[in-house]
Design a protein around this motif. Structure first.
Motif, short mmCIF file in Angstrom:
data_model
loop_
_atom_site.label_atom_id
_atom_site.label_comp_id
_atom_site.label_asym_id
_atom_site.label_seq_id
_atom_site.Cartn_x
_atom_site.Cartn_y
_atom_site.Cartn_z
N LEU A 186 31.79 22.24 53.56
CA LEU A 186 31.04 21.11 54.12
C LEU A 186 31.07 19.91 53.17
O LEU A 186 31.33 18.78 53.60
CB LEU A 186 29.59 21.53 54.38
N LEU A 208 32.97 16.23 53.95
CA LEU A 208 32.24 14.96 53.91
C LEU A 208 32.89 13.98 52.94
O LEU A 208 32.98 12.78 53.21
CB LEU A 208 30.78 15.20 53.54
N THR A 248 36.12 12.72 54.53
CA THR A 248 35.81 11.81 55.64
C THR A 248 35.39 10.44 55.12
O THR A 248 35.79 9.40 55.65
CB THR A 248 34.70 12.39 56.52
N PHE A 293 32.29 11.39 60.77
CA PHE A 293 31.37 12.20 59.96
C PHE A 293 30.73 13.29 60.81
O PHE A 293 30.64 14.46 60.39
CB PHE A 293 30.26 11.31 59.36
N PHE A 294 30.29 12.93 62.00
CA PHE A 294 29.61 13.89 62.87
C PHE A 294 30.60 14.82 63.56
O PHE A 294 30.33 16.02 63.74
CB PHE A 294 28.78 13.13 63.91
N THR A 309 31.76 17.44 60.96
CA THR A 309 30.68 18.38 60.67
C THR A 309 30.55 19.39 61.80
O THR A 309 30.42 20.61 61.57
CB THR A 309 29.34 17.64 60.49
N THR A 310 30.63 18.91 63.04
CA THR A 310 30.56 19.80 64.20
C THR A 310 31.73 20.76 64.22
O THR A 310 31.57 21.96 64.49
CB THR A 310 30.54 18.97 65.49
N LEU A 336 33.48 21.79 61.67
CA LEU A 336 33.33 22.76 60.58
C LEU A 336 32.41 23.89 61.00
O LEU A 336 32.74 25.07 60.83
CB LEU A 336 32.78 22.07 59.33
N ALA A 380 26.01 17.35 65.92
CA ALA A 380 25.98 17.69 64.50
C ALA A 380 24.56 18.04 64.05
O ALA A 380 24.35 19.01 63.31
CB ALA A 380 26.53 16.53 63.66
N LEU A 411 23.17 21.66 62.54
CA LEU A 411 22.50 21.75 61.25
C LEU A 411 21.11 22.37 61.38
O LEU A 411 20.68 23.16 60.53
CB LEU A 411 22.40 20.36 60.62
N SER A 417 22.40 26.04 59.97
CA SER A 417 22.69 25.74 58.57
C SER A 417 22.27 26.87 57.63
O SER A 417 23.01 27.21 56.69
CB SER A 417 22.02 24.43 58.15
#
Length: 440
Positions: free
Chosen positions: A95, A99, A102, A143-144, A147-148, A150, A205, A209, A213
Motif C-alpha cells: 500500500l 501510494l 502514484t 490514488f483511489f 488503492t481499490t 490493491l 477506496a 479501508l 484494512s
C-alpha cells in the motif's frame, strides 16, 4: 471471509472465485463504458479527447502494477503456506509503495500534460482542450483507483472475491448517477465524466479501508515497514509490469499512427477497445482467479492441482473466446452504434471489431497461461513474450497501414497477428514449465 483454494473440486473452486472477480472487472469496465456512452453524445471529438487521455491513465496503472502484481502473488503464496503475518506485512508495504508511485506519476501528469497530449498532433483545438482538462482531473483519481485495486488483489489472493464486487458495484452506481448530472445538467462536458469517476472511486477506496484494512493490513503496532520488502515486491512484479508499461507505450504509439487517419479513426479505435474490453475483463477476472488458485496451491506444493487448474481454465477460456469472436463478426456495426452514429466512425470501428475479433480465442488462451505462470512466480516468461510481441506491432502496423496496402485496417491486422503469436508462445511456455518446474 477467506477461502482455502488448496482443497475441494478444482473447477468449482476456480469458478466460484472467478465469478465475483469477473463481476468486479465488469464493474470497473462499467465506469469507462458509462462515461463513453454519455461522452459519445457530445460527439466524436469528445470521444477522441477521452480516448487520447485514457492511454496515459492506463500507463499509470502499468506503472503502479510494479507493486500491485508482486503483492497479489506474494499474498496468495503466504496464505497458501499459512503465514498470516507475512501476508499482512506484505500488504501494508505494498500500500505504501503504491501510494508513493502514484504520487510520482500524478505529479508528472500535472506538470507535463500539455506535452503528453501534443504528442498525438490532433490538430484540433477543441479536442486538445478537452483532452488536457480530462487528463488532469482524471489523474487525481488514480490514488483511489490504485488503492481499490490493491485491496481487490489482496481480497482475491485470500480467496474472497465477493467483497470487491460489492464495493465496486456501489462505486459504479454512484458513477452512473453522477455522469449525466455533471456532463449535461451542470454542463461540465468531458470534465464532468472525470469528476464522476473520481468521486465514485473515492467512495470505493474509503469503503475498502473501513471494512478490510484491519484484516488485510493487521494491527498498526505489528507493521514492519520495510523499503527492502517493497523492493522485493517490485522485483516480483517488475517483469509483468514492464510488460504492461511497454504495452501502454506501444498503445500510445499505435494511437499516434491511427491519429494520422483523422479524428474518426481515433474515436473508432477507442470505441473498439471499449467493446473488446468485454473479452479482456471477463478473462482478466478468470486470470486473477487462476493466479490466486495457482499461488495458493504452489505455496502448498500441490503441483498436480496447479496443472488441473490450468486445464479447467483453458476449457472455459476457449469457449468464451469463440463466443466473443462470433458476436464481433455478427454485430460489429450495432455495437459501435451504442456510442456514436457517425457513419465514418461506425465503419472504421466495425472493421476493427471484425479483424481483431478473430484473435479473441488466442487472447483468452494467453491470459490463462500467463495467470498460471505468474502464480508460480515465473513472471519473466509471459512478460518477455508479451513485450516482444507487443513491440512487433509497431513496424507491422506501419508497413500494413500504408495507403497502397491496407490503410487503417493494417493497424488492426497488426494487433491480430501479435495476439495470435502471444497465445501460441505462452501456451508452449506453460507446457515447457510443466515438464520442468511443475511436474514432480
Amino acid at each position: 471471509m477467506q477461502k482455502d483454494l488448496t482443497k475441494g473440486p478444482v473447477l468449482s473452486s476456480i469458478i466460484k472465485l472467478a465469478i465475483p472477480i469477473i463481476g468486479s472487472s465488469f464493474m470497473q469496465f462499467a465506469y469507462n463504458f458509462t462515461d463513453m456512452l454519455w461522452v459519445g453524445k457530445l460527439g466524436s471529438n469528445a470521444v477522441a479527447a477521452v480516448g487520447t487521455s485514457g492511454f496515459f491513465l492506463h500507463l499509470g496503472w502499468a506503472f503502479a502494477s510494479i507493486i500491485l502484481v508482486g503483492n497479489n502473488i506474494a499474498v496468495s503464496q503466504a496464505i497458501g503456506s499459512k503465514q498470516e503475518n507475512k501476508a499482512q506485512n506484505t500488504a501494508i508495504n505494498a500500500l505504501l509503495g503504491v501510494l508513493l508511485l502514484t504520487m510520482l506519476y500524478v505529479g508528472l501528469i500535472q506538470i507535463g500534460h500539455v506535452h503528453f497530449i501534443d504528442f498525438f498532433e490532433l490538430n484540433n483545438t477543441e479536442t486538445e482542450t478537452m483532452a488536457h482538462n480530462y487528463l488532469r482531473m482524471a489523474s487525481l483519481g488514480l490514488f483511489f483507483i490504485f488503492t481499490t485495486r490493491l485491496f481487490t488483489g489482496i481480497s482475491n489472493a485470500r480467496g474472497d472475491s465477493k467483497k470487491p464486487f460489492q464495493i465496486t458495484l456501489i462505486g459504479v452506481i454512484i458513477n452512473i448517477v453522477l455522469d449525466p448530472i455533471l456532463i449535461f445538467v451542470l454542463d461540465f462536458g468531458v470534465l464532468g465524466a472525470a469528476i464522476a469517476t473520481l468521486v465514485a472511486q473515492l467512495f470505493s477506496a474509503v469503503l475498502f479501508l473501513m471494512q478490510r484494512s484491519y484484516i488485510f493490513l493487521g494491527a498498526r503496532k505489528k507493521w514492519d515497514l520495510s523499503f527492502y520488502q517493497m523492493l522485493n515486491l517490485a522485483k516480483l512484479g517488475l517483469p509483468p509490469s514492464v510488460q504492461y508499461m511497454i504495452f501502454s507505450v506501444i498503445a500510445i504509439v499505435m494511437a499516434k499512427i491511427v491519429a494520422g487517419f483523422g479524428s474518426d479513426a481515433i474515436a473508432a479505435q477507442k470505441i473498439g477497445l471499449q467493446i473488446e474490453a468485454m473479452t479482456f475483463m471477463t478473462i482478466g477476472g478468470l486470470n486473477g482467479a487462476i493466479m490466486s488458485f495457482t499461488g495458493q496451491n504452489y505455496g502448498a506444493r500441490d503441483y498436480k492441482r496447479v496443472n488441473s487448474g490450468y486445464k479447467s481454465g483453458l476449457l472455459i477460456a476457449i469457449g468464451f473466446g469463440l463466443i466473443m469472436t462470433a458476436l464481433f463478426q455478427l454485430f460489429a456495426e450495432e455495437m459501435v452504434r451504442w456510442f456514436v452514429q457517425d457513419d465514418a466512425t461506425v465503419r472504421i470501428g466495425a472493421s476493427y471489431l471484425r479483424i481483431v475479433g478473430w484473435s479473441q480465442v488466442f487472447m483468452c488462451v494467453e491470459m490463462i497461461g500467463s495467470g498460471v505462470i505468474n502464480g508460480i512466480g515465473k513472471t519473466r516468461y509471459p512478460a518477455t513474450i508479451n513485450i516482444v510481441m507487443t513491440v512487433v506491432r509497431v513496424p507491422v502496423a506501419i508497413w500494413l497501414s500504408q495507403s497502397h496496402r491496407l490503410g487503417v485496417d493494417g493497424i488492426w491486422y497488426a494487433i491480430f497477428i501479435s495476439t495470435f503469436l502471444r497465445g501460441i508462445l505462452v501456451t508452449s511456455t506453460y507446457y515447457y514449465l510443466n515438464n520442468t518446474w511443475l511436474k514432480r
